[in-house]
Enzyme design. Sequence first.
Site, mmCIF file in Angstrom:
data_model
loop_
_atom_site.group_PDB
_atom_site.id
_atom_site.type_symbol
_atom_site.label_atom_id
_atom_site.label_comp_id
_atom_site.label_asym_id
_atom_site.label_seq_id
_atom_site.Cartn_x
_atom_site.Cartn_y
_atom_site.Cartn_z
ATOM 1 N N LYS A 123 3.080 6.981 3.335
ATOM 2 C CA LYS A 123 3.485 6.093 2.254
ATOM 3 C C LYS A 123 4.309 6.832 1.201
ATOM 4 O O LYS A 123 5.233 6.255 0.601
ATOM 5 C CB LYS A 123 2.258 5.432 1.628
ATOM 6 C CG LYS A 123 1.566 4.442 2.560
ATOM 7 C CD LYS A 123 2.517 3.348 3.047
ATOM 8 C CE LYS A 123 1.823 2.309 3.899
ATOM 9 N NZ LYS A 123 2.727 1.223 4.335
ATOM 10 N N TYR A 168 -1.963 8.753 6.487
ATOM 11 C CA TYR A 168 -1.541 7.508 5.845
ATOM 12 C C TYR A 168 -0.876 7.763 4.494
ATOM 13 O O TYR A 168 0.215 7.260 4.214
ATOM 14 C CB TYR A 168 -2.749 6.592 5.677
ATOM 15 C CG TYR A 168 -2.443 5.298 4.965
ATOM 16 C CD1 TYR A 168 -1.663 4.316 5.572
ATOM 17 C CD2 TYR A 168 -2.931 5.048 3.678
ATOM 18 C CE1 TYR A 168 -1.385 3.126 4.925
ATOM 19 C CE2 TYR A 168 -2.662 3.861 3.027
ATOM 20 C CZ TYR A 168 -1.887 2.900 3.655
ATOM 21 O OH TYR A 168 -1.601 1.727 3.016
ATOM 22 N N LEU A 181 13.487 -11.408 8.241
ATOM 23 C CA LEU A 181 12.657 -10.708 9.221
ATOM 24 C C LEU A 181 11.453 -10.127 8.495
ATOM 25 O O LEU A 181 11.598 -9.425 7.500
ATOM 26 C CB LEU A 181 13.441 -9.577 9.898
ATOM 27 C CG LEU A 181 12.610 -8.574 10.722
ATOM 28 C CD1 LEU A 181 11.970 -9.255 11.931
ATOM 29 C CD2 LEU A 181 13.476 -7.395 11.157
ATOM 30 N N VAL A 182 10.252 -10.424 9.011
ATOM 31 C CA VAL A 182 9.023 -9.880 8.447
ATOM 32 C C VAL A 182 8.237 -9.204 9.553
ATOM 33 O O VAL A 182 7.895 -9.843 10.560
ATOM 34 C CB VAL A 182 8.143 -10.979 7.810
ATOM 35 C CG1 VAL A 182 6.884 -10.361 7.207
ATOM 36 C CG2 VAL A 182 8.914 -11.756 6.751
#
Length: 265
Positions: free
Chosen positions: A154, A150, A5-6
Amino acid sequence: MTHVLVTGAAGGIGYAVAERFAAERGARMVLADVRPDELSERAAVLRGAYPGAEVTTRACDLIAPDVADGLIDPDDPPDVVVNAAGAYPARPLLEMTPQAWDRVQAVNVRAPMALTVAAGRALVAAGRTGAVVNVSSGAATRARPGAAHYATSKAALEMLTRSCAVELGPHGIRVNAVAPGFVTVDSPANPVTETYASAVSTNPLGRRGVPTDVAGAVHWLCGADAGWITGAILRVDGGSTAGTTALPLHWDGETAVQTGLEGTS
């Protein structure tokens, strides 16, 4: 037959990852992205180029709280999950809204968590092992203007990677991450100005990254050669983490002579 799965498969890095796995004879792939037309086009290219690969698509928005239900079949879980989808909008901190903040966290952190947990549960129930790779960023360790949401997401994703590695490792499920430096992806979903690209792409290897640089690292982490690696964050950044070649010497040769330190150790 490896079942993969990507997410973010219509994008530059996600597609490069999908192509790397499609090149494996017999790979069975589920490609997910929020852009249905682009996703269908990418899947058609893979089917034509790699007839041995089985490619299906799932158009979905990863912000949906039940996203894992549509992507992880508890009776047929993937052997490999690559969380490549990501949102990286630019918004100054003083203009940040809770809605803008929450969307980035939902796509970049909550969705990888949900997919990893769902896949982990199904693999454990089936008595199988597996591998998960999250796509982080150099922003996890370096803040910049307009990217508070962002960069925070991360950093959280990297800790999520370690936490999942600790809890899923005893079940034979490895969880790692790659953290790319600047990679040219030409994405309409996440556009980047040339001014920004030029400013951040100086690294010891002297070039910008391309999606296949990241795809190779992801593929390796999912394979047998990385079988004793989990909880790792692999920096795929041309050496940006090590330092920069953009700065001049802080002393010139004349200064060294004048101070008498030239040639000393």
